[in-house]
Motif scaffolding. Structure first.
Motif, PDB file in Angstrom:
ATOM      1  N   LYS A 179      34.364  27.304  57.515  1.00 49.99           N
ATOM      2  CA  LYS A 179      35.210  26.906  58.639  1.00 49.99           C
ATOM      3  C   LYS A 179      34.830  25.508  59.136  1.00 49.99           C
ATOM      4  O   LYS A 179      35.678  24.689  59.451  1.00 49.99           O
ATOM      5  N   LEU A 229      26.982  36.662  54.758  1.00 48.84           N
ATOM      6  CA  LEU A 229      28.432  36.495  54.637  1.00 48.84           C
ATOM      7  C   LEU A 229      28.992  35.752  55.840  1.00 48.84           C
ATOM      8  O   LEU A 229      29.821  34.854  55.726  1.00 48.84           O
ATOM      9  N   PHE A 230      28.484  36.150  57.032  1.00 52.02           N
ATOM     10  CA  PHE A 230      28.941  35.526  58.269  1.00 52.02           C
ATOM     11  C   PHE A 230      28.649  34.037  58.241  1.00 52.02           C
ATOM     12  O   PHE A 230      29.501  33.220  58.553  1.00 52.02           O
ATOM     13  N   LYS A 231      27.435  33.712  57.793  1.00 52.23           N
ATOM     14  CA  LYS A 231      27.015  32.306  57.750  1.00 52.23           C
ATOM     15  C   LYS A 231      27.885  31.498  56.790  1.00 52.23           C
ATOM     16  O   LYS A 231      28.378  30.420  57.113  1.00 52.23           O
ATOM     17  N   SER A 232      28.091  32.040  55.591  1.00 53.10           N
ATOM     18  CA  SER A 232      28.862  31.277  54.597  1.00 53.10           C
ATOM     19  C   SER A 232      30.308  31.108  55.062  1.00 53.10           C
ATOM     20  O   SER A 232      30.932  30.088  54.808  1.00 53.10           O
ATOM     21  N   ALA A 233      30.815  32.124  55.805  1.00 52.76           N
ATOM     22  CA  ALA A 233      32.169  32.001  56.334  1.00 52.76           C
ATOM     23  C   ALA A 233      32.225  30.877  57.372  1.00 52.76           C
ATOM     24  O   ALA A 233      33.163  30.087  57.407  1.00 52.76           O
ATOM     25  N   GLU A 234      31.178  30.818  58.194  1.00 57.21           N
ATOM     26  CA  GLU A 234      31.137  29.776  59.233  1.00 57.21           C
ATOM     27  C   GLU A 234      31.053  28.397  58.610  1.00 57.21           C
ATOM     28  O   GLU A 234      31.705  27.466  59.067  1.00 57.21           O
ATOM     29  N   LYS A 252      22.312  44.444  57.015  1.00 56.58           N
ATOM     30  CA  LYS A 252      22.226  43.419  58.058  1.00 56.58           C
ATOM     31  C   LYS A 252      22.097  42.034  57.437  1.00 56.58           C
ATOM     32  O   LYS A 252      22.794  41.093  57.807  1.00 56.58           O
ATOM     33  N   GLY A 293      25.253  41.041  55.793  1.00 58.49           N
ATOM     34  CA  GLY A 293      26.237  40.708  56.821  1.00 58.49           C
ATOM     35  C   GLY A 293      26.005  39.318  57.371  1.00 58.49           C
ATOM     36  O   GLY A 293      26.937  38.515  57.487  1.00 58.49           O
ATOM     37  N   GLN A 294      24.725  39.006  57.651  1.00 58.74           N
ATOM     38  CA  GLN A 294      24.397  37.680  58.190  1.00 58.74           C
ATOM     39  C   GLN A 294      24.749  36.583  57.196  1.00 58.74           C
ATOM     40  O   GLN A 294      25.314  35.559  57.552  1.00 58.74           O
TER      41      GLN A 294
END
Lengths: 259, 168
Positions: free
Chosen positions: B155, B147-152, B141, B144-145
């Motif tokens: 962007k 990775l999600f954050k760094s992707a955002e 978890k 995942g968070q």
């Protein structure tokens, strides 16, 4: 046709042997009460079965533990989990290697000696001589030996495990630099008294029972010649090893199958 | 007579060593010695996720072991994990607003419950419930968070990287 005749005869013979063995076991167990009246007989057998196996068990236990420490360290250090060395050494010793290897050594050291002794007594007609003097050889000769084997085995297995754990600690913390505190504390945290130690002791009791029974029966049932005794001794070691390993699988499946 | 005496001694030594090694296995190798029957009191904490916590896992305060996990059950109504803990009776001055968290000892180590003291004057006693809890960290978890954050973030700020490329 010839093959089926041999198969049938073999089946019949093994069943009669099993039957004789069972009757023999019942008379041994019935004779145990008379051993309790003469503890001197038991003490003498405890000496020849237990005390004389002491050294081989201690030395083998030490080396098995040391090898476990070395091998375990090389594998565990790959995953950076050297601290769990104590758990690995203690679990494998207490659950499996202690009872099994001690029982195999016991069968080789004490079981073969029992078979040869009883077989030779039979070949030289000492057992018949006792019967002539109205002394029951089962009560006088067999039952004390059975009881001695049955009592010694759990003690020897516990000794094997304890010495092995110390051997593992010597190699692990002395030679390879595992932390001493981690070795013991991880072991204490992960081994359960009821689940691991008591089950190991139960295993060794079962092995002691079966090994003593096989050794004494093979000796008592031996053909009373030099060749017969030699064959009986071989059969003791082979059959004991088979039954120890087979029973170990069954006991392990029953005890540790659900976790 | 001399002979039987030595035999007696040897058998006695053998039996004593055997029993001593059984005791060694019981006390030193397994956790029998850390059992303290009766001298504990029970507290309960509810976690939204108790992770890899097991029965007999340690309960510690400030890094010192003060008890162990007694039972872990799943509450079907609130979908929470109910953890019952036995605390050694000598530690009887834990504030009742202490918080409980599930931590991991080391990267791959065992999970344990850590109690952090609060400021209340009332103490935890048998049957108390701990209200403030922090769940176990689930590695997947958290990763995942992250990775999600760094992707955002990538962007949201695409221009500076483009600018740099443009300048070069």
């Amino acid at each position: 046709m010839e093959f089926f005749r041999y198969l049938g005869a073999g089946t019949r013979e093994s069943f009669t042997k099993l039957g004789r063995g069972s009757f023999f076991l019942i008379s041994i167990l019935a004779g145990i009460s008379s051993v309790c009246v003469r503890p001197r007989l038991l003490l003498k057998q405890l000496h020849s079965v237990g005390v004389l196996s002491f050294l081989i068990i201690t030395i083998s236990g030490l080396f098995v533990g040391m090898v476990l420490g070395l091998q375990g360290f090389y594998i565990l250090s790959r995953f950076g989990a050297e601290e769990t060395l104590g758990v690995m050494v203690a679990t494998s010793l207490v659950r499996e290697l202690g009872p099994v290897v001690a029982a195999l050594l016991f069968a080789g050291r004490a079981g073969s000696a029992l078979t040869a002794e009883i077989g030779l007594m039979k070949a030289t007609e000492q057992l018949s001589g006792m019967e002539m003097m109205a002394i029951d050889p089962i009560k006088r000769i067999i039952s004390p030996r059975f009881l001695a084997g049955f009592l010694s085995m759990p003690l020897l297995a516990a000794l094997f495990s304890a010495v092995g754990i110390i051997g593992g600690q010597m190699v692990g913390t002395g030679l390879l630099g595992v932390d001493d505190g981690a070795y013991w504390s991880q072991m204490q945290a992960n081994l359960d008294f009821r689940g691991d130690i008591v089950n190991g002791v139960i295993k060794s009791i079962v092995f002691g029972f079966i090994t003593s029974w096989i050794a004494l029966f093979e000796g008592y049932d031996a053909i009373p010649t030099a060749e017969g005794v030699s064959r009986a001794t071989t059969r003791t070691v082979v059959n004991s090893a088979f039954s120890i390993l087979g029973l170990d699988f069954i006991l392990t499946a029953l005890m540790f199958g659900d976790n | 007579m001399q002979h039987t005496h030595t035999q007696d001694t040897l058998v006695g030594l053998f039996v004593a060593t055997g029993i001593a090694s059984l005791f060694f296995l019981g006390l030193q190798v397994s956790n029998l010695s850390s059992f303290s029957h009766g001298n504990t009191y029970e507290i309960t904490a509810r976690f939204s996720n108790s992770g890899g916590l097991k029965v007999k896992s340690a309960v510690s305060a400030a890094g010192v072991k003060i008890g162990s996990v007694k039972a872990i059950t799943f509450d079907q109504k609130t979908y929470e994990s109910v953890v019952k803990m036995d605390i050694d009776a000598q530690y009887k001055t834990l504030p009742d607003d202490s918080s409980a968290s599930v931590y991991t000892a080391g990267l791959l180590g065992e999970q344990y419950v850590s109690l952090d003291g609060g400021g209340s004057d009332e103490y935890l006693k048998n049957g108390s419930k701990i209200e403030i809890t922090n769940s176990a960290l689930v590695l997947e978890k958290a990763l995942g968070q992250f990775l999600f954050k760094s992707a955002e973030e990538k962007k949201a700020t695409p221009s500076p990287t483009n600018d740099k490329k443009g300048k070069k």
